[in-house]
Design an enzyme around this catalytic site. Structure first.
Site, mmCIF file in Angstrom:
data_model
loop_
_atom_site.group_PDB
_atom_site.id
_atom_site.type_symbol
_atom_site.label_atom_id
_atom_site.label_comp_id
_atom_site.label_asym_id
_atom_site.label_seq_id
_atom_site.Cartn_x
_atom_site.Cartn_y
_atom_site.Cartn_z
ATOM 1 N N ARG A 64 -4.407 -8.018 13.462
ATOM 2 C CA ARG A 64 -3.366 -7.335 14.228
ATOM 3 C C ARG A 64 -2.747 -8.294 15.250
ATOM 4 N NH1 ARG A 64 -3.433 -4.527 10.717
ATOM 5 N NH2 ARG A 64 -3.575 -2.262 10.570
ATOM 6 N N GLN A 124 -8.125 -0.029 12.063
ATOM 7 C CA GLN A 124 -8.890 -1.274 12.073
ATOM 8 C C GLN A 124 -9.618 -1.391 13.411
ATOM 9 O OE1 GLN A 124 -9.399 -3.022 9.556
ATOM 10 N NE2 GLN A 124 -7.614 -3.258 8.241
ATOM 11 N N ASP A 175 0.851 -1.199 0.000
ATOM 12 C CA ASP A 175 0.000 0.000 0.000
ATOM 13 C C ASP A 175 0.881 1.242 0.000
ATOM 14 O OD1 ASP A 175 -2.191 -1.679 0.015
ATOM 15 O OD2 ASP A 175 -2.528 -1.515 2.180
ATOM 16 N N THR A 183 -16.346 -3.793 4.416
ATOM 17 C CA THR A 183 -16.486 -3.628 5.876
ATOM 18 C C THR A 183 -16.639 -2.157 6.268
ATOM 19 O OG1 THR A 183 -14.098 -3.753 6.011
ATOM 20 C CG2 THR A 183 -15.322 -5.745 6.583
ATOM 21 N N HIS A 212 -15.908 -4.918 -10.821
ATOM 22 C CA HIS A 212 -17.378 -4.871 -10.731
ATOM 23 C C HIS A 212 -17.868 -4.160 -11.990
ATOM 24 C CE1 HIS A 212 -21.118 -3.836 -8.016
ATOM 25 N NE2 HIS A 212 -21.431 -4.420 -9.154
ATOM 26 N N ASP A 213 -18.324 -4.935 -12.989
ATOM 27 C CA ASP A 213 -18.711 -4.347 -14.277
ATOM 28 C C ASP A 213 -19.573 -5.373 -14.993
ATOM 29 O OD1 ASP A 213 -18.679 -2.762 -16.693
ATOM 30 O OD2 ASP A 213 -16.753 -1.913 -16.052
ATOM 31 N N ILE A 214 -19.899 -5.150 -16.250
ATOM 32 C CA ILE A 214 -20.673 -6.149 -16.973
ATOM 33 C C ILE A 214 -19.820 -7.412 -17.168
ATOM 34 C CG2 ILE A 214 -22.167 -4.452 -18.128
ATOM 35 C CD1 ILE A 214 -20.431 -4.844 -20.650
ATOM 36 N N PRO A 215 -20.480 -8.570 -17.317
ATOM 37 C CA PRO A 215 -19.735 -9.835 -17.361
ATOM 38 C C PRO A 215 -18.593 -9.843 -18.382
ATOM 39 C CG PRO A 215 -22.070 -10.294 -17.102
ATOM 40 C CD PRO A 215 -21.955 -8.801 -17.308
ATOM 41 N N ASN A 216 -18.829 -9.344 -19.581
ATOM 42 C CA ASN A 216 -17.783 -9.379 -20.609
ATOM 43 C C ASN A 216 -16.535 -8.617 -20.166
ATOM 44 O OD1 ASN A 216 -16.846 -9.886 -23.420
ATOM 45 N ND2 ASN A 216 -16.929 -7.645 -23.520
ATOM 46 N N LYS A 227 0.095 -8.283 -1.886
ATOM 47 C CA LYS A 227 -1.159 -7.754 -2.434
ATOM 48 C C LYS A 227 -0.888 -6.385 -3.063
ATOM 49 C CE LYS A 227 -4.628 -6.103 0.302
ATOM 50 N NZ LYS A 227 -5.200 -4.860 -0.233
ATOM 51 N N ASP A 282 -5.570 -6.945 -6.217
ATOM 52 C CA ASP A 282 -6.806 -6.592 -5.510
ATOM 53 C C ASP A 282 -7.419 -5.340 -6.139
ATOM 54 O OD1 ASP A 282 -8.817 -6.485 -3.602
ATOM 55 O OD2 ASP A 282 -7.542 -5.539 -2.089
ATOM 56 N N LEU A 283 -8.049 -5.542 -7.311
ATOM 57 C CA LEU A 283 -8.654 -4.395 -8.018
ATOM 58 C C LEU A 283 -10.181 -4.436 -7.940
ATOM 59 C CD1 LEU A 283 -6.234 -4.229 -11.101
ATOM 60 C CD2 LEU A 283 -6.108 -2.972 -8.956
ATOM 61 N N LYS A 284 -10.714 -5.432 -7.276
ATOM 62 C CA LYS A 284 -12.166 -5.532 -6.977
ATOM 63 C C LYS A 284 -13.037 -5.188 -8.190
ATOM 64 C CE LYS A 284 -11.702 -4.680 -1.995
ATOM 65 N NZ LYS A 284 -10.279 -4.263 -1.901
ATOM 66 N N ARG A 301 0.192 -2.733 7.562
ATOM 67 C CA ARG A 301 0.958 -1.737 8.335
ATOM 68 C C ARG A 301 1.821 -2.312 9.448
ATOM 69 N NH1 ARG A 301 -4.110 2.161 8.598
ATOM 70 N NH2 ARG A 301 -5.017 0.080 8.323
HETATM 71 O O1 C5P Z 1 -2.468 -2.132 7.234
HETATM 72 P P1 C5P Z 1 -3.570 -3.146 7.298
HETATM 73 O O2 C5P Z 1 -3.080 -4.508 7.780
HETATM 74 O O3 C5P Z 1 -4.737 -2.650 8.086
HETATM 75 O O4 C5P Z 1 -4.026 -3.313 5.793
HETATM 76 C C1 C5P Z 1 -5.071 -4.171 5.431
HETATM 77 C C2 C5P Z 1 -5.203 -4.236 3.945
HETATM 78 O O5 C5P Z 1 -6.396 -4.919 3.641
HETATM 79 C C3 C5P Z 1 -5.288 -2.892 3.244
HETATM 80 O O6 C5P Z 1 -4.730 -3.063 1.941
HETATM 81 C C4 C5P Z 1 -6.766 -2.644 3.166
HETATM 82 O O7 C5P Z 1 -7.121 -1.829 2.081
HETATM 83 C C5 C5P Z 1 -7.306 -4.045 2.964
HETATM 84 N N1 C5P Z 1 -8.663 -4.249 3.432
HETATM 85 C C6 C5P Z 1 -9.081 -4.024 4.739
HETATM 86 N N2 C5P Z 1 -10.366 -4.247 5.107
HETATM 87 C C7 C5P Z 1 -11.230 -4.704 4.217
HETATM 88 C C8 C5P Z 1 -10.833 -4.959 2.915
HETATM 89 C C9 C5P Z 1 -9.533 -4.706 2.542
HETATM 90 O O8 C5P Z 1 -8.297 -3.608 5.571
HETATM 91 N N3 C5P Z 1 -12.454 -4.948 4.619
#
Ligand code: C5P
Length: 230
Positions: A179, A188, A12, A117, A64-68, A33, A60-62, A209
């Protein structure tokens, strides 16, 4: 991949230099990631550069678009060598099934995100128009994602048990929000330790982190891996 719980760390950061230094600093970790921040800055070349260091990439680009479009993007990610690729379960079964067909025969595995989340039950109802609580929507979406062909689910550690009950033993469960006891919580809130997440059934955990910001990142990786092994 199943068996022991794997550690994934995240890149990140904003630059190629910082990203590659972070890979070297966390050399004991096999999975990295790459999310929208770094990918938008550095493009596919950063995926290739991390893989050139013999590391696995979780892209991790998530989608979300049309199936094609999601199918073509998922195939592009697979062709780039990404081993894990995310898409939104709320894109629907046809989108997920098209992506699954597109990555068949490659090493890419598709992970579905259920409910972010960061969304509260009030936001789901009043802004997105979903009358269910997150606790109701998460297992439902996990189930349709796996039925449509997702190889796994990304969820918060507090959702591991409900997702596992919904999808059964085979799909991968990958969870951020982890953590170790010795690390700062940062932003978090509902966290678990690596050991707790492993015991709850996570196949892979994402920890960023506590590693990136540790004064001795290789030691942070070692401590987390030791904790995962029990
Ligand atoms: O630094 P940390 O361990 O909190 O980073 C968690 C990683 O997971 C980050 O890349 C964050 O964007 C991602 N993430 C998250 N919670 C989610 C989904 C993704 O913390 N619900």
């Amino acid at each position: 991949m199943k068996g022991r719980t794997e550690l994934i760390t995240g890149l990140d950061v904003d630059t190629r230099e910082e990203a590659l230094a972070a890979v070297d600093n966390a050399a004991g970790c096999e999975w990295f990631k790459i999310g929208a921040q770094l990918f938008t800055r550095c493009g596919p070349a950063i995926v290739e550069a991390v893989q050139a260091k013999k590391k696995n990439v979780f892209l991790d680009l998530k989608y979300h678009d049309i199936p094609n479009t999601v199918a073509k993007a998922s195939k592009a990610a697979a062709d780039l060598g990404a081993r894990l690729v995310t898409l939104h379960a709320s894109g629907g079964k046809a989108m997920i099934a098209a992506a699954r067909d597109a990555v068949e025969g490659t090493e890419a595995r598709l992970l579905a995100v259920t409910v972010l989340t960061s969304l509260t039950d009030d936001m789901l109802r009043d802004e997105i128009g979903i009358p269910e609580t997150a606790a109701e929507a998460v297992p439902r979406l996990a189930n349709i994602a796996v039925e449509a062909g997702a190889h796994g689910i990304v969820c918060s550690p507090r959702e591991i048990t409900m997702v596992r009950d919904a999808v059964g033993p085979a799909p991968l469960i990958v969870t951020p929000g982890i953590r170790p006891k010795w690390a700062a919580k940062d932003d978090q809130a509902r966290i678990m330790t690596p050991r707790e997440a492993a015991e709850a059934g996570a196949d892979m955990i994402v920890v960023v982190r506590p590693i990136l910001k540790h004064e001795n990142p290789p030691e942070a990786v070692r401590l987390i891996q030791e904790e995962l092994q029990g």
